[in-house]
Design an enzyme around this catalytic site. Structure first.
Site, PDB file in Angstrom:
ATOM      1  N   ARG A 206       0.810  -1.237   0.000  1.00  0.00           N
ATOM      2  CA  ARG A 206       0.000   0.000   0.000  1.00  0.00           C
ATOM      3  C   ARG A 206       0.838   1.279   0.000  1.00  0.00           C
ATOM      4  O   ARG A 206       0.379   2.347   0.405  1.00  0.00           O
ATOM      5  CB  ARG A 206      -0.971   0.035   1.179  1.00  0.00           C
TER       6      ARG A 206
ATOM      7  N   LYS B  24       2.194  11.202 -11.527  1.00  0.00           N
ATOM      8  CA  LYS B  24       1.348  10.294 -12.325  1.00  0.00           C
ATOM      9  C   LYS B  24       2.132   8.997 -12.525  1.00  0.00           C
ATOM     10  O   LYS B  24       3.213   9.013 -13.128  1.00  0.00           O
ATOM     11  CB  LYS B  24       1.015  10.901 -13.682  1.00  0.00           C
TER      12      LYS B  24
ATOM     13  N   GLU C 269       8.100  18.493 -25.480  1.00  0.00           N
ATOM     14  CA  GLU C 269       7.484  18.834 -24.181  1.00  0.00           C
ATOM     15  C   GLU C 269       8.096  20.127 -23.616  1.00  0.00           C
ATOM     16  O   GLU C 269       7.412  20.904 -22.949  1.00  0.00           O
ATOM     17  CB  GLU C 269       7.661  17.684 -23.171  1.00  0.00           C
TER      18      GLU C 269
ATOM     19  N   LYS D 241       6.224  23.051 -14.299  1.00  0.00           N
ATOM     20  CA  LYS D 241       5.405  21.850 -14.017  1.00  0.00           C
ATOM     21  C   LYS D 241       5.066  21.790 -12.528  1.00  0.00           C
ATOM     22  O   LYS D 241       3.932  21.503 -12.152  1.00  0.00           O
ATOM     23  CB  LYS D 241       6.113  20.578 -14.475  1.00  0.00           C
TER      24      LYS D 241
ATOM     25  N   GLU E  16      -5.312  16.750 -11.286  1.00  0.00           N
ATOM     26  CA  GLU E  16      -5.889  17.134 -12.585  1.00  0.00           C
ATOM     27  C   GLU E  16      -7.402  17.333 -12.514  1.00  0.00           C
ATOM     28  O   GLU E  16      -8.164  16.751 -13.292  1.00  0.00           O
ATOM     29  CB  GLU E  16      -5.512  16.111 -13.658  1.00  0.00           C
TER      30      GLU E  16
ATOM     31  N   ARG F 146      -4.283  21.573 -14.109  1.00  0.00           N
ATOM     32  CA  ARG F 146      -3.272  20.632 -14.613  1.00  0.00           C
ATOM     33  C   ARG F 146      -3.572  20.129 -16.032  1.00  0.00           C
ATOM     34  O   ARG F 146      -2.667  19.723 -16.754  1.00  0.00           O
ATOM     35  CB  ARG F 146      -3.124  19.441 -13.640  1.00  0.00           C
TER      36      ARG F 146
ATOM     37  N   ASN G 276      -1.789  19.144 -21.154  1.00  0.00           N
ATOM     38  CA  ASN G 276      -2.169  18.259 -22.259  1.00  0.00           C
ATOM     39  C   ASN G 276      -2.256  18.966 -23.605  1.00  0.00           C
ATOM     40  O   ASN G 276      -2.809  18.404 -24.555  1.00  0.00           O
ATOM     41  CB  ASN G 276      -3.506  17.575 -21.944  1.00  0.00           C
TER      42      ASN G 276
ATOM     43  N   HIS H 262      -1.750  16.918 -26.698  1.00  0.00           N
ATOM     44  CA  HIS H 262      -1.903  15.513 -26.331  1.00  0.00           C
ATOM     45  C   HIS H 262      -3.197  14.879 -26.846  1.00  0.00           C
ATOM     46  O   HIS H 262      -3.245  13.668 -27.012  1.00  0.00           O
ATOM     47  CB  HIS H 262      -1.781  15.341 -24.814  1.00  0.00           C
TER      48      HIS H 262
ATOM     49  N   HIS I 225      -1.989  11.833 -28.698  1.00  0.00           N
ATOM     50  CA  HIS I 225      -2.311  10.469 -28.232  1.00  0.00           C
ATOM     51  C   HIS I 225      -3.061   9.698 -29.302  1.00  0.00           C
ATOM     52  O   HIS I 225      -2.854   8.499 -29.491  1.00  0.00           O
ATOM     53  CB  HIS I 225      -3.152  10.510 -26.953  1.00  0.00           C
TER      54      HIS I 225
ATOM     55  N   HIS J 295       6.731   9.156 -28.359  1.00  0.00           N
ATOM     56  CA  HIS J 295       5.742  10.044 -27.725  1.00  0.00           C
ATOM     57  C   HIS J 295       5.945  11.523 -28.114  1.00  0.00           C
ATOM     58  O   HIS J 295       5.011  12.188 -28.566  1.00  0.00           O
ATOM     59  CB  HIS J 295       5.823   9.856 -26.208  1.00  0.00           C
TER      60      HIS J 295
HETATM   61  P1  NAD Z   1      11.720   5.569 -22.307  1.00  0.00           P
HETATM   62  O1  NAD Z   1      11.640   5.457 -20.855  1.00  0.00           O
HETATM   63  O2  NAD Z   1      11.226   4.434 -23.133  1.00  0.00           O
HETATM   64  O3  NAD Z   1      13.224   5.891 -22.721  1.00  0.00           O
HETATM   65  C1  NAD Z   1      13.549   6.045 -24.084  1.00  0.00           C
HETATM   66  C2  NAD Z   1      14.722   5.171 -24.483  1.00  0.00           C
HETATM   67  O4  NAD Z   1      15.922   5.779 -24.012  1.00  0.00           O
HETATM   68  C3  NAD Z   1      14.708   3.764 -23.892  1.00  0.00           C
HETATM   69  O5  NAD Z   1      15.172   2.872 -24.865  1.00  0.00           O
HETATM   70  C4  NAD Z   1      15.704   3.840 -22.731  1.00  0.00           C
HETATM   71  O6  NAD Z   1      16.304   2.612 -22.471  1.00  0.00           O
HETATM   72  C5  NAD Z   1      16.696   4.838 -23.263  1.00  0.00           C
HETATM   73  N1  NAD Z   1      17.425   5.632 -22.278  1.00  0.00           N
HETATM   74  C6  NAD Z   1      16.922   6.247 -21.184  1.00  0.00           C
HETATM   75  N2  NAD Z   1      17.846   7.039 -20.635  1.00  0.00           N
HETATM   76  C7  NAD Z   1      18.970   6.919 -21.382  1.00  0.00           C
HETATM   77  C8  NAD Z   1      20.259   7.516 -21.331  1.00  0.00           C
HETATM   78  N3  NAD Z   1      20.539   8.467 -20.445  1.00  0.00           N
HETATM   79  N4  NAD Z   1      21.163   7.138 -22.254  1.00  0.00           N
HETATM   80  C9  NAD Z   1      20.848   6.215 -23.213  1.00  0.00           C
HETATM   81  N5  NAD Z   1      19.638   5.657 -23.335  1.00  0.00           N
HETATM   82  C10 NAD Z   1      18.715   6.008 -22.430  1.00  0.00           C
HETATM   83  O7  NAD Z   1      10.938   6.857 -22.861  1.00  0.00           O
HETATM   84  P2  NAD Z   1      10.623   8.310 -22.259  1.00  0.00           P
HETATM   85  O8  NAD Z   1      10.393   9.165 -23.441  1.00  0.00           O
HETATM   86  O9  NAD Z   1      11.585   8.734 -21.223  1.00  0.00           O
HETATM   87  O10 NAD Z   1       9.231   8.066 -21.498  1.00  0.00           O
HETATM   88  C11 NAD Z   1       8.069   7.719 -22.207  1.00  0.00           C
HETATM   89  C12 NAD Z   1       7.054   7.237 -21.195  1.00  0.00           C
HETATM   90  O11 NAD Z   1       6.768   8.284 -20.287  1.00  0.00           O
HETATM   91  C13 NAD Z   1       5.732   6.832 -21.817  1.00  0.00           C
HETATM   92  O12 NAD Z   1       5.331   5.591 -21.273  1.00  0.00           O
HETATM   93  C14 NAD Z   1       4.761   7.918 -21.369  1.00  0.00           C
HETATM   94  O13 NAD Z   1       3.438   7.442 -21.207  1.00  0.00           O
HETATM   95  C15 NAD Z   1       5.361   8.324 -20.058  1.00  0.00           C
HETATM   96  N6  NAD Z   1       5.031   9.676 -19.615  1.00  0.00           N
HETATM   97  C16 NAD Z   1       4.600   9.818 -18.335  1.00  0.00           C
HETATM   98  C17 NAD Z   1       4.300  11.081 -17.853  1.00  0.00           C
HETATM   99  C18 NAD Z   1       3.892  11.243 -16.422  1.00  0.00           C
HETATM  100  O14 NAD Z   1       3.493  12.342 -16.039  1.00  0.00           O
HETATM  101  N7  NAD Z   1       4.003  10.216 -15.610  1.00  0.00           N
HETATM  102  C19 NAD Z   1       4.439  12.203 -18.681  1.00  0.00           C
HETATM  103  C20 NAD Z   1       4.880  12.020 -19.984  1.00  0.00           C
HETATM  104  C21 NAD Z   1       5.172  10.747 -20.443  1.00  0.00           C
HETATM  105  N1  GLY Z   2       2.289  14.893 -18.315  1.00  0.00           N
HETATM  106  C1  GLY Z   2       1.052  15.456 -17.931  1.00  0.00           C
HETATM  107  C2  GLY Z   2       0.869  15.546 -16.470  1.00  0.00           C
HETATM  108  O1  GLY Z   2       1.755  15.227 -15.706  1.00  0.00           O
HETATM  109  O2  GLY Z   2      -0.173  15.951 -16.027  1.00  0.00           O
END
Ligand code: NAD
Ligand code: GLY
Length: 358
Positions: A121, A143, A185, A227, A237, A241, A245, A248, A252, A265
């Site tokens: 939890r 998130k 972003e 942010k 949100e 917040r 988007n 997005h 999306h 993305h």
């Molecule tokens: P990712 O985590 O897939 O990383 C991208 C690639 O880069 C991967 O292959 C990873 O292994 C590689 N990598 C990471 N750091 C590295 C480094 N320093 N050197 C070399 N390679 C490296 O992608 P991302 O773009 O970081 O994240 C995308 C995800 O984030 C999606 O699932 C999306 O839904 C999520 N997201 C979440 C939020 C949130 O608020 N929680 C906001 C935006 C996106």
């Molecule tokens: N990436 C959108 C949010 O964190 O609300």
């Protein structure tokens, strides 16, 4: 070293922004964890690059730790992978005082946060983001989620980290395509909140793209400030917040319509911002020149700005499944002026088809 305080109602925490130095992590950790027991989650790409340094540091300071490595990519944000991580957490005897460290991009951050929020939890959670997208967006704001085969980020929660530790030099090893994906972003923050920041990005774009450390620190700090400010005012949100988007709704839909295979993305968000800006222009909310400005900046980053080969009806179908929708209406965050956006609904379908076909 830069330090930003994020004062969310559920849990206040600091974001550290550091240039190539891991030592301050120990002081930062000691003030926000309940015990010296850690469970590091990273993916196969990040493991050889940054885990050895973290391992050495935690060992030197006598922090008990285990590491679990997951495959890279969106497919790891699944309940199957979560189940594997719960098993590994049990095998490592994690208890309620323990802390999960997410070392990696948004995929690792999102699933690690989901595990931290649900294991027993809720246990400690530290984000060490290593992609630009994770450093300016996904590691902040709590998130956390995994995907369902039918919908992205549909199983999740709001669970703020205890600490976000950004080492900007980790961006030096990030593939160029992933870095510029994060730029979409970064540019978004200028459009939704801060026209001065947009002006600054335009002036410093070459320096950012060449990974100049001081420029990166400035860019990441301002994005984190914006942010944090938004999340502090609306953690779950329920209002403000939603402006995060911008780009997005269409972005999306583009990702879903192309089965998450054609665009990463940030590329889909770049396209989404362009078409949402075009929509805003057709609604007379912004001038055409403001749309061109966005297109020019995204193109400078080698991000896509023109949709091709995706049927507008398919995109609109996908938009109708968006989590933000209210009462069956598609929600859009549209630019309304320099550094400002607002929420719009009831957009005429014919207009939407027209804009998506331009
Ligand atoms: P990712 O985590 O897939 O990383 C991208 C690639 O880069 C991967 O292959 C990873 O292994 C590689 N990598 C990471 N750091 C590295 C480094 N320093 N050197 C070399 N390679 C490296 O992608 P991302 O773009 O970081 O994240 C995308 C995800 O984030 C999606 O699932 C999306 O839904 C999520 N997201 C979440 C939020 C949130 O608020 N929680 C906001 C935006 C996106
Ligand atoms: N990436 C959108 C949010 O964190 O609300």
């Amino acid at each position: 070293m830069e330090k930003i305080y994020v004062n969310t109602g559920s849990r206040p925490y600091y974001i550290y922004i550091i240039e190539n130095n891991w030592e301050p992590l120990i002081t930062a950790l000691s003030s926000c964890v309940k015990s010296k027991k850690f469970f590091v989650i990273c993916d196969e790409n990040v493991y050889p690059l940054y885990y050895p340094t973290l391992d050495k540091l935690l060992t030197k300071h006598e922090y008990e730790h285990n590491v679990v490595v997951i495959p890279p990519g969106e497919s790891s944000k699944s309940l199957e992978c979560a189940n594997y991580l719960y098993t590994e957490a049990l095998n490592a005897h994690l208890d309620r005082q323990s802390t999960i460290i997410a070392l990696g991009g948004g995929v690792v951050g999102d699933i690690s946060g989901f595990i931290a929020a649900t294991y027993m939890r809720g246990i400690g959670f530290i984000q060490i983001p290593t992609t630009l997208l994770a450093q300016i967006d996904s590691s902040i704001g709590g998130k956390v989620a995994v995907n369902h085969p039918a919908a992205k980020n549909i199983i999740g929660s709001f669970y703020q980290p205890n600490l976000v530790y950004i080492n900007v030099n980790t961006l030096n090893t990030l593939p160029k395509r992933e870095f510029v994906g994060g730029m979409a972003e970064l540019i978004k923050y200028g459009y939704i909140w801060d026209i001065e920041f947009l002006n600054w990005i335009e002036k410093n774009i070459d320096s950012i793209l060449s990974l100049n450390t001081n420029t990166l620190i400035h860019a990441i700090r301002r994005a984190c400030e914006i942010k944090s400010h938004i999340v502090e005012r609306d953690e779950k949100e329920e209002g403000l917040r939603v402006i995060l988007n911008f780009g997005h709704t269409i972005g999306h839909a583009i990702e879903a319509a192309t089965n998450y295979k054609t665009y990463i993305h940030g590329e889909a968000i770049a396209l989404g911002m362009v078409y949402e800006a075009k929509l805003a222009n057709r609604l007379s909310l912004i001038e055409q020149t403001y749309v061109y400005r966005l297109i020019q900046l995204l193109e400078k980053c080698s991000l896509p700005t023109k949709l091709s080969g995706i049927d507008s009806s398919l995109l609109i179908d996908k938009m109708s499944l968006d989590k933000k929708n209210r009462g069956g209406n598609i929600i859009f965050i549209l630019p309304t002026g320099a550094g400002a956006v607002d929420l719009y609904t009831d957009i005429d379908n014919t207009l939407l088809h027209e804009v998506l076909s331009t």
